[in-house]
Design a protein around this motif. Structure first.
Motif, PDB file in Angstrom:
ATOM      1  N   ARG A 103       0.834  -1.210   0.000  1.00  0.00           N
ATOM      2  CA  ARG A 103       0.000   0.000   0.000  1.00  0.00           C
ATOM      3  C   ARG A 103       0.871   1.264   0.000  1.00  0.00           C
ATOM      4  O   ARG A 103       0.636   2.183  -0.770  1.00  0.00           O
ATOM      5  N   LEU A 104       1.864   1.321   0.879  1.00  0.00           N
ATOM      6  CA  LEU A 104       2.708   2.521   0.970  1.00  0.00           C
ATOM      7  C   LEU A 104       3.509   2.748  -0.303  1.00  0.00           C
ATOM      8  O   LEU A 104       3.670   3.900  -0.731  1.00  0.00           O
ATOM      9  N   PHE A 105       4.021   1.682  -0.916  1.00  0.00           N
ATOM     10  CA  PHE A 105       4.783   1.840  -2.156  1.00  0.00           C
ATOM     11  C   PHE A 105       3.895   2.372  -3.273  1.00  0.00           C
ATOM     12  O   PHE A 105       4.313   3.192  -4.071  1.00  0.00           O
ATOM     13  N   ARG A 106       2.643   1.921  -3.324  1.00  0.00           N
ATOM     14  CA  ARG A 106       1.724   2.433  -4.341  1.00  0.00           C
ATOM     15  C   ARG A 106       1.364   3.889  -4.065  1.00  0.00           C
ATOM     16  O   ARG A 106       1.143   4.671  -4.980  1.00  0.00           O
ATOM     17  N   GLU A 107       1.279   4.246  -2.808  1.00  0.00           N
ATOM     18  CA  GLU A 107       0.878   5.601  -2.431  1.00  0.00           C
ATOM     19  C   GLU A 107       2.037   6.596  -2.475  1.00  0.00           C
ATOM     20  O   GLU A 107       1.873   7.734  -2.934  1.00  0.00           O
ATOM     21  N   GLN A 108       3.225   6.159  -2.017  1.00  0.00           N
ATOM     22  CA  GLN A 108       4.336   7.102  -1.839  1.00  0.00           C
ATOM     23  C   GLN A 108       5.577   6.763  -2.661  1.00  0.00           C
ATOM     24  O   GLN A 108       6.492   7.576  -2.736  1.00  0.00           O
ATOM     25  N   GLY A 109       5.646   5.582  -3.219  1.00  0.00           N
ATOM     26  CA  GLY A 109       6.828   5.150  -3.958  1.00  0.00           C
ATOM     27  C   GLY A 109       7.700   4.237  -3.102  1.00  0.00           C
ATOM     28  O   GLY A 109       7.550   4.167  -1.881  1.00  0.00           O
ATOM     29  N   THR A 110       8.617   3.545  -3.765  1.00  0.00           N
ATOM     30  CA  THR A 110       9.454   2.567  -3.059  1.00  0.00           C
ATOM     31  C   THR A 110      10.562   3.214  -2.237  1.00  0.00           C
ATOM     32  O   THR A 110      11.285   2.509  -1.530  1.00  0.00           O
ATOM     33  N   HIS A 111      10.673   4.529  -2.271  1.00  0.00           N
ATOM     34  CA  HIS A 111      11.670   5.224  -1.462  1.00  0.00           C
ATOM     35  C   HIS A 111      11.259   5.327   0.014  1.00  0.00           C
ATOM     36  O   HIS A 111      12.053   5.792   0.835  1.00  0.00           O
ATOM     37  N   VAL A 112      10.060   4.892   0.361  1.00  0.00           N
ATOM     38  CA  VAL A 112       9.618   4.914   1.760  1.00  0.00           C
ATOM     39  C   VAL A 112      10.678   4.210   2.614  1.00  0.00           C
ATOM     40  O   VAL A 112      11.160   3.137   2.254  1.00  0.00           O
ATOM     41  N   SER A 113      11.030   4.802   3.722  1.00  0.00           N
ATOM     42  CA  SER A 113      12.086   4.226   4.562  1.00  0.00           C
ATOM     43  C   SER A 113      11.589   2.987   5.300  1.00  0.00           C
ATOM     44  O   SER A 113      10.389   2.831   5.559  1.00  0.00           O
ATOM     45  N   VAL A 114      12.525   2.128   5.623  1.00  0.00           N
ATOM     46  CA  VAL A 114      12.200   0.922   6.391  1.00  0.00           C
ATOM     47  C   VAL A 114      11.607   1.322   7.743  1.00  0.00           C
ATOM     48  O   VAL A 114      10.625   0.719   8.203  1.00  0.00           O
ATOM     49  N   ALA A 115      12.144   2.346   8.367  1.00  0.00           N
ATOM     50  CA  ALA A 115      11.628   2.786   9.671  1.00  0.00           C
ATOM     51  C   ALA A 115      10.169   3.225   9.554  1.00  0.00           C
ATOM     52  O   ALA A 115       9.324   2.827  10.377  1.00  0.00           O
ATOM     53  N   ASP A 116       9.841   4.005   8.529  1.00  0.00           N
ATOM     54  CA  ASP A 116       8.462   4.455   8.345  1.00  0.00           C
ATOM     55  C   ASP A 116       7.533   3.296   8.007  1.00  0.00           C
ATOM     56  O   ASP A 116       6.397   3.247   8.475  1.00  0.00           O
ATOM     57  N   LEU A 117       8.024   2.389   7.217  1.00  0.00           N
ATOM     58  CA  LEU A 117       7.232   1.224   6.831  1.00  0.00           C
ATOM     59  C   LEU A 117       6.905   0.350   8.047  1.00  0.00           C
ATOM     60  O   LEU A 117       5.761  -0.076   8.221  1.00  0.00           O
ATOM     61  N   MET A 118       7.911   0.101   8.857  1.00  0.00           N
ATOM     62  CA  MET A 118       7.700  -0.728  10.047  1.00  0.00           C
ATOM     63  C   MET A 118       6.784  -0.026  11.045  1.00  0.00           C
ATOM     64  O   MET A 118       5.932  -0.665  11.662  1.00  0.00           O
ATOM     65  N   LYS A 119       6.930   1.281  11.173  1.00  0.00           N
ATOM     66  CA  LYS A 119       6.041   2.045  12.057  1.00  0.00           C
ATOM     67  C   LYS A 119       4.599   1.920  11.568  1.00  0.00           C
ATOM     68  O   LYS A 119       3.687   1.692  12.365  1.00  0.00           O
ATOM     69  N   ALA A 120       4.392   2.065  10.269  1.00  0.00           N
ATOM     70  CA  ALA A 120       3.041   1.939   9.706  1.00  0.00           C
ATOM     71  C   ALA A 120       2.490   0.524   9.881  1.00  0.00           C
ATOM     72  O   ALA A 120       1.278   0.341   9.968  1.00  0.00           O
ATOM     73  N   SER A 121       3.378  -0.451   9.966  1.00  0.00           N
ATOM     74  CA  SER A 121       2.968  -1.843  10.185  1.00  0.00           C
ATOM     75  C   SER A 121       2.686  -2.134  11.657  1.00  0.00           C
ATOM     76  O   SER A 121       2.199  -3.206  11.994  1.00  0.00           O
TER      77      SER A 121
END
Length: 186
Positions: free
Chosen positions: A22-40
């Motif tokens: 979802r985040l990659f589709r919304e923001q691109g694959t540059h989303v940081s691992v820290a932000d991704l894990m927080k969102a998870s």
């Protein structure tokens, strides 16, 4: 803190892949691992217990997104009692809608990930999955008298342009024009 069970680890991995998709589709694959894990809802430290690298997650999240698209096509056929023309028409209407324009996180991975995939090396798994997914989508859109690649290019181009011009009257005009062109009867 104790170790998580195998079932919990699998659930955590599934949650990270779905969130990344979802985040990659919304923001691109540059989303940081820290932000991704927080969102998870998980800690940053747990990422490398689940994935060898961010690239491995991009590969898996891309496959997940295209799996959702394939399921959408199957559900559309089922909903329209196997009538492919009706399912295609419904998909085109939904694809070229304001809701889809504004909902990139749950939207088409072909449109949302195009720019990121263009920058990926040709030998990456995500690029292979993306290419296969685009090919499958075009094949699904093919009719007796309309080429699926042309239909997909029209849909994808209209969606991308509509998102880029969101907030202006042109945005909805693009969606309307593309929808009319694709659903006009000959």
């Amino acid at each position: 803190m104790g170790r998580v069970s195998r079932a919990q680890a699998e659930e955590n991995r599934r949650r990270v892949v779905e969130t990344a998709s979802r985040l990659f589709r919304e923001q691109g694959t540059h989303v940081s691992v820290a932000d991704l894990m927080k969102a998870s809802g998980l800690t940053h430290g747990g990422f490398y217990k689940q994935f060898a690298s961010k690239e491995a997650l991009i590969d898996e999240a891309t496959a997940h997104a295209f799996g959702e698209l394939t399921q959408l096509h199957k559900d559309g056929l089922k909903q329209h009692a196997g009538q492919r023309d009706a399912a295609q028409r419904a998909l085109i209407d939904a694809y070229l809608s304001v809701e889809h324009r504004d909902g990139a996180a749950d939207g088409c991975p072909a449109a949302a990930l195009a720019g990121d995939m263009a920058r990926e090396p040709e030998d990456r798994e995500a690029r292979r999955v993306y290419t296969e997914g685009v090919s499958d989508f075009a094949a699904w859109l093919t009719t007796e008298d309309q080429d699926g690649i042309t239909r997909l290019c029209t849909m994808l181009g209209a969606l991308v342009l509509s998102r880029a011009t969101k907030g202006s009257p042109l945005s909805e005009e693009i969606l309307t024009a593309a929808r009319a062109a694709l659903t006009a009867t000959s």
